[in-house]
Design an enzyme around this catalytic site. Structure first.
Site, PDB file in Angstrom:
ATOM      1  N   CYS A   3      -2.642  11.202   1.097  1.00 49.25           N
ATOM      2  CA  CYS A   3      -1.472  10.477   1.589  1.00 49.25           C
ATOM      3  C   CYS A   3      -0.574  11.484   2.290  1.00 49.25           C
ATOM      4  O   CYS A   3       0.024  12.354   1.650  1.00 49.25           O
ATOM      5  CB  CYS A   3      -0.702   9.800   0.461  1.00 49.25           C
ATOM      6  SG  CYS A   3       0.840   9.026   1.029  1.00 49.25           S
TER       7      CYS A   3
ATOM      8  N   SER B   1       0.827  -1.214   0.000  1.00 50.75           N
ATOM      9  CA  SER B   1       0.000   0.000   0.000  1.00 50.75           C
ATOM     10  C   SER B   1       0.857   1.259   0.000  1.00 50.75           C
ATOM     11  O   SER B   1       0.456   2.309  -0.518  1.00 50.75           O
ATOM     12  CB  SER B   1      -0.938   0.004   1.210  1.00 50.75           C
ATOM     13  OG  SER B   1      -0.212   0.102   2.419  1.00 50.75           O
TER      14      SER B   1
ATOM     15  N   LYS C 110      -9.234   4.200   7.906  1.00 49.11           N
ATOM     16  CA  LYS C 110      -8.176   3.329   8.394  1.00 49.11           C
ATOM     17  C   LYS C 110      -8.625   2.690   9.710  1.00 49.11           C
ATOM     18  O   LYS C 110      -9.471   3.227  10.421  1.00 49.11           O
ATOM     19  CB  LYS C 110      -6.885   4.118   8.635  1.00 49.11           C
ATOM     20  CG  LYS C 110      -6.346   4.851   7.414  1.00 49.11           C
ATOM     21  CD  LYS C 110      -6.024   3.912   6.279  1.00 49.11           C
ATOM     22  CE  LYS C 110      -5.341   4.662   5.134  1.00 49.11           C
ATOM     23  NZ  LYS C 110      -5.197   3.804   3.931  1.00 49.11           N
TER      24      LYS C 110
ATOM     25  N   MET D 286       1.165   5.617   8.336  1.00 50.57           N
ATOM     26  CA  MET D 286       0.707   6.534   7.309  1.00 50.57           C
ATOM     27  C   MET D 286       0.737   7.956   7.877  1.00 50.57           C
ATOM     28  O   MET D 286       0.389   8.166   9.039  1.00 50.57           O
ATOM     29  CB  MET D 286      -0.710   6.183   6.874  1.00 50.57           C
ATOM     30  CG  MET D 286      -0.876   4.738   6.403  1.00 50.57           C
ATOM     31  SD  MET D 286      -1.065   3.554   7.765  1.00 50.57           S
ATOM     32  CE  MET D 286      -2.777   3.792   8.170  1.00 50.57           C
ATOM     33  N   GLY D 287       1.146   8.913   7.061  1.00 47.02           N
ATOM     34  CA  GLY D 287       1.234  10.291   7.541  1.00 47.02           C
ATOM     35  C   GLY D 287      -0.106  10.843   7.976  1.00 47.02           C
ATOM     36  O   GLY D 287      -0.212  11.537   8.997  1.00 47.02           O
TER      37      GLY D 287
END
Length: 392
Positions: A104, A66, A274, A314-315
């Site tokens: 993202c 991912s 998420k 993830m940021g």
């Protein structure tokens, strides 16, 4: 039988934070792909090498995770007081699908660099030496992000000694500010509660903090889902039953957050929300073999992305972590020890990360002015990417 030859499209392959992807200037795309739709999606799928039933993306630029199956399209900003419009496409690996539902955060760190190098930022706003402030309009979620990009002799400074767990080599530090990071137009807590009881038929009931900040995220307590919070990728990604259980939890959470109407729609919205689980700090060994002391972190967090446990964080999920940690009573805040705080350092599979957030309560509603973290970015390759001319 005749075949259409390949075409070449100007592109740059970049790492941003713990992700990498293919960056495009909107004006360089074939005309059919300069507008949203099936042609654009088909082009990006072919560039990345999806759908790939082998799960390897061997015939494309993707890296079969991912974190490395990503695309970015940039253009001069259509918004006042912004420099560049940033559109992110998360490309599915084994399905013919590009998810445009979120941002993202990791690749955001590379947006300012690409924008400067591609002439998308007015020259008068770029110092010869020092820090260039790039005002980014995140078009997926319609939010402002500020990237602080170091400059040396009129060029983007990419090399440096800033170390980021999850990235092998040091680079220049890029500070990123996510302004008013509550995602979309809805409330930060779409159910109106800091902690909910999330009922998942056939699996159980879980305490959950469901938050729209950075990216819609469902936070669970690690012990309620059978973990201690110090897990690495192989502990979860090799367990198909666990992954299926998390996906079911994600689907029911998405419905409760109002992101989809029924659980059947979750398959077409893989990028968001998420799912993450939290635990109090503990000693553990990161995926690189580095020993992490519980005294060096405030809490443990593990997050899944596109159906797999992420190798770092993830940021955008880090923004959600920082935001939730700043609000007393959320599961994230409680795992970190509770109370008021404007920053947390959390453990993830590759090491640690610090993120800060400024939160305030107004008329019973929580708001976060901004969340801040440091990442790094680097151009890996630039030139053209080639795909068959009839691929889109």
């Amino acid at each position: 039988m005749s075949h259409v030859p390949q075409i070449k499209i100007p592109a740059t392959y970049m790492r941003g934070g713990t992700s990498k992807g293919v960056f495009f200037n909107l004006e360089d795309l074939p005309p059919a792909a300069q507008v949203p739709g099936a042609a654009r999606d088909a082009m990006l799928l072919r560039v990345i090498g999806s759908p790939d039933p082998y799960g390897k993306q061997t015939d494309g630029m993707g890296g079969a995770t991912s974190s490395t199956s990503k695309t970015v399209i940039l253009s001069k900003s259509s918004q006042d007081d912004h420099d560049v419009d940033y559109l992110f496409g998360q490309v599915a690996i084994d399905k013919p699908f590009v998810d445009w539902s979120g941002n993202c955060g990791n690749l955001t760190a590379a947006v300012g660099s690409f924008a400067i190098s591609s002439g998308l930022v007015d020259a008068g706003r770029i110092p010869q030496n020092g820090i260039a402030t790039v005002r980014i309009w995140q078009a997926n979620i319609k939010k402002t992000i500020i990237a602080h990009v170091p400059m040396t002799n009129g060029e983007v400074q990419e090399t440096g000694d800033f170390e980021l767990d999850g990235v092998t080599f040091p680079a220049a530090e890029v500070e990123v500010e996510f302004i008013d990071p509550a995602d979309g137009e809805g409330a930060m807590f779409p159910t109106g509660k800091l902690v909910d009881d999330l009922e998942v038929p056939g699996i159980g009931s879980f305490k959950a903090t469901m938050i729209n900040a950075g990216i819609p995220t469902i936070f669970l307590n690690a012990d309620e889902v059978g973990y201690n919070g110090s897990e690495l990728q192989d502990d979860i990604n090799n367990d198909e039953q666990a992954l299926a259980r998390f996906e079911t939890i994600r689907a029911y959470g998405a419905v409760k957050m109002g992101l989809i109407g029924h659980i059947g729609e979750a398959a077409k919205r893989q990028h968001t929300p998420k799912v993450a689980f939290v635990a109090p700090p503990s000693d553990y060994q990161s995926s690189s073999g580095k020993q992490i002391s519980k005294n060096d972190i405030d809490l443990q967090v593990r997050a899944l992305s596109m159906g797999k446990l992420h190798h770092a964080m993830m940021g955008t999920a880090a923004v959600a972590i920082g935001t939730a940690a700043a609000i007393p009573g959320t599961l994230v805040n409680l795992a970190a020890g509770g109370g008021e705080r404007d920053a947390v350092r959390f453990g993830h599979p590759s090491g640690t990360l610090k993120v800060g957030a400024q939160a305030s309560e107004q008329n019973g509603e929580w708001a976060v002015n901004k969340a801040i973290m440091s990442r790094s970015a680097r151009v890996l390759m630039e030139g053209w990417v080639r795909i068959p001319g009839d691929a889109f």
